[in-house]
Design a protein around this motif. Sequence first.
Motif, short mmCIF file in Angstrom:
data_model
loop_
_atom_site.label_atom_id
_atom_site.label_comp_id
_atom_site.label_asym_id
_atom_site.label_seq_id
_atom_site.Cartn_x
_atom_site.Cartn_y
_atom_site.Cartn_z
N ASP A 317 53.62 -7.23 52.18
CA ASP A 317 55.03 -7.65 52.04
C ASP A 317 55.83 -7.13 53.23
OD1 ASP A 317 54.41 -8.75 49.58
OD2 ASP A 317 54.93 -6.93 48.47
N MET A 345 57.60 5.36 48.33
CA MET A 345 58.02 4.37 49.33
C MET A 345 57.34 4.69 50.65
SD MET A 345 61.99 5.41 49.97
CE MET A 345 62.61 7.05 49.62
N PRO A 390 58.73 -12.44 48.82
CA PRO A 390 59.21 -11.16 48.29
C PRO A 390 60.50 -10.69 48.95
CG PRO A 390 56.86 -11.04 48.81
CD PRO A 390 57.35 -12.35 49.34
N TYR A 391 60.71 -11.04 50.20
CA TYR A 391 61.93 -10.65 50.92
C TYR A 391 63.15 -11.30 50.26
CZ TYR A 391 65.08 -10.09 55.01
OH TYR A 391 66.12 -9.78 55.86
N GLU A 394 63.88 -9.61 46.92
CA GLU A 394 64.50 -8.30 47.07
C GLU A 394 65.98 -8.43 47.47
OE1 GLU A 394 64.88 -4.15 47.11
OE2 GLU A 394 63.41 -5.48 46.18
N TYR A 431 64.80 -1.08 55.15
CA TYR A 431 64.66 -2.11 54.10
C TYR A 431 63.70 -1.70 52.98
CZ TYR A 431 62.56 -6.26 51.96
OH TYR A 431 62.02 -7.14 51.06
N PRO A 432 62.51 -1.09 53.28
CA PRO A 432 61.57 -0.78 52.18
C PRO A 432 62.06 0.26 51.17
CG PRO A 432 60.44 -0.75 54.31
CD PRO A 432 61.92 -0.79 54.59
N THR A 434 64.28 0.30 48.96
CA THR A 434 64.61 -0.16 47.60
C THR A 434 63.48 -0.95 46.95
OG1 THR A 434 65.63 -2.15 48.54
CG2 THR A 434 67.10 -0.28 48.10
N LEU A 435 62.34 -1.08 47.64
CA LEU A 435 61.25 -1.91 47.11
C LEU A 435 60.57 -1.27 45.90
CD1 LEU A 435 59.49 -3.13 50.40
CD2 LEU A 435 61.01 -4.43 48.91
N ALA A 439 55.11 -3.15 45.70
CA ALA A 439 55.21 -3.84 46.99
C ALA A 439 54.08 -3.36 47.92
CB ALA A 439 56.57 -3.57 47.63
N VAL A 441 53.16 -2.37 51.28
CA VAL A 441 53.81 -1.93 52.53
C VAL A 441 52.77 -1.23 53.39
CG1 VAL A 441 55.69 -0.57 53.53
CG2 VAL A 441 56.00 -1.63 51.28
#
Length: 616
Positions: A317, A345, A390-391, A394, A431-432, A434-435, A439, A441
Motif C-alpha cells: 500500500d 506503524m 487504499p489511498y 484512507e 501519511y502512514p 494514520t494507517l 496496511a 507498508v
Amino acid sequence: MASVVGSTTEKLSKLDINGESIFSVPNLHKNLSILSPDQIKLARMLVEAGQSHLFQSWAEPGVEDEEKRGFFEQVARLNASYPGGLTSYIKTARELLADSKAGKNPFDGFTPSVPTGEVLTYGDDNFVNFEELGIREARNAVFVLVAGGLGERLGYNGIKLALPSETTMGTCFLQNYIESILALQDASCRLVQGGCQNQIPLVIMTSDDTHARTIELLESNAYFGMEPSQVKLLKQEKVACLDDNDARLAVDPKSKYRIQTKPHGHGDVHSLLYSSGLLNIWYDAGLRWVLFFQDTNGLLFKAIPAALGVSSSKLYDVNSLAVPRKAKEAIGGITKLTHADGRTMVINVEYNQLDPLLRATGHPDGDINCETGYSPFPGNINQLILKLGPYIKELTKTGGAIKEFVNPKYKDSSKTSFKSSTRLECMMQDYPKTLPPSARVGFTVMDTWLAYAPVKNNPEDAAKVPKGNPYHSATSGEMAIYRANSLILRKAGGVQIDDPVQEVFNGQEVEVWPRITWKPIWGLTFSEIKRKISGSCSISQRSTLVIKGCNIFLEDLSLDGTLVVNSVEDAEVKVGGVVQNKGWILEKVDYKDTTVPEEVRTRGFRINKVEQLEKN
C-alpha cells in the motif's frame, strides 16, 4: 451612535449571531457596518477562538475600509484551505504547543524495530525482474511532483525545477522528469498487445512562490513534449503564523490588516489531491499507483521502474524509496514503531530522534552499523509509491489531513515566548501514521549512486560539509549523474570506462567521471541499455558522450574526446570505431563572480566546447 448600535444588533440577530463576543471587541464592533454577513461570521469565529487581538489596531469606519475587507478575504482563504477550518487549526496548534512546552516525546511508549522491505542490487536477476514488472505497471501510474520551493537556498533566484540537472545537455529538472515519464509511458505501452494510448498523468504541487513561473516554464517549452491536458497544477496555500503558546495568530509586520503566513510543508499534497477530485477520476480510469517525488533529484527515474515493480509484486500500500544509511547520518531512517498498546506503524524517524529512541528502548549503543557496514534502518529519500485504492479509502477517512508538528524557537528555557512566530507543519512522508495495522507498508533500498543525489545546498554551505559527507549541491548533483551513467554502462554494457579523477569546484572535492548523458528514451532499464551495447567499447575519463535518440547502438566504440549523436525517432543508428578530438573541457568558475550566470556559478565550472564530433 444609538442608531448604529441598533442597526448592528439588528444585523447580528438577522444572522442568528449572539453579538456578545463581538461587542466585547470595540474596534471590530465599530466596523461591523462595513462588513458583509459572511465576514461578520468569520469575525465572530476569530473572536470566539481567542483572536480578538487581531482587531486591536483597526481604524474607525471610513478609514482603510478596503484593507479591512481584504483582511477577511485572507481569513476566508485560510479557513477554506485547511481541513476543518481555522478553528481546527488553532485547536490543534494549542495542543501541539502545550506538548512542545512540556517537552513531550512524540515517540513515548513506542519501541523501534527494522521493518520489512526489499534491498536491491543493481543489475542482478532480481533487479532486472522488478524493473520489467515496473515498466509493465507504469501505464497504470500517476506522478505527483512536489515543487513549492524557490532555489534561494541554492544561490539561484528562479524556481528549482528550471535549474539544469546537468550542463552537458543543459536539461533542466522539469524537462528531465517529463521526458522520463514520457519514456516510461512509451516503454509500458509497447508491452501491450497492439499497443495502447495511455497517457501517464503528472500533477505538480506549486505555491504562491512557484505557480506562475512553473506555468511559464511549461508553456514556453511546449510542455517538454507532454500533452498540456496530461499536466495538472495544484497550488498550495500558506497557513497562519502563531505568536505564542496560546496560538494567537500573528499580525503581519508589514500590515495590521493581514495575518502573517508561512508554508505548511509538502504534506499538503494529500489534502490538495483529495479536494481536487482527481483521485476518483484516476481510479475510475483503472489507474493503480501514485508516485510522489521532489524537485531536484536528477537520478530518481533510474530507480523508479524497479521500485514500482516491488510495489506491484509485494502488493505494498505504501513503498518508500530508500538508500543505505550510515548510523547517525543526517538522513531520516525508515522504522517500524510498536506501541505498548499494540499499535504499529512504519514511518520515517528523523536521525536526531532515532538514536535516542533506540537508547531509551534497550539498545544502549543506539543507532549503529550492522555487519553490512550500514545502519539496519534504511535512509528515507522522500519518494513514495502509494496504491491508489487504499489511498483513496484512507483520505476519505482523514480528508487528506496529515499529522502535524510544531517547531517553535523559544527565547529561553522557560519556553514562554518565541524568538519569532512559528506555524504548524506537515510532511508528505508522514501519511502512514494514520494507517490501520493491516496496511502493507514497506520500503525498497537501492544504491545511493543510482537513486539519490538531491540538489539543496548553496556552494558556501556545501563547502562546510564535513569530509566524507554528501554535499547535496548543484556541483555534486551534476557529478553524480555522470558517475551513475558511467557505472551503468560499465555494469550493463561491459564498457571499459576510465576511473574518475578528483577535482575541487566551489570548495568541494568531487569525483569527475566521463561526462556521459543520454535522453531517457534511449535507456530507462538495465536490460534496454545492455541490448544497445555490443563488442568492445571504451571511454576515456576526459571524454563526453551525448546520446539523443531511441535506437542508437554502441558497437566497438573507442571514445577519447567528445561525441554527440542525434537521431530522429525511427532511425536506427550504429555508432562505432575510434573517435578522438580535443573534446569539451571543464573550466573552473568562482561562485562569487557575478558576471557569470547563477546556474553556472552555483556549480563552480562551465563547459568549454573546444571540439566534438556531432552525428545527426
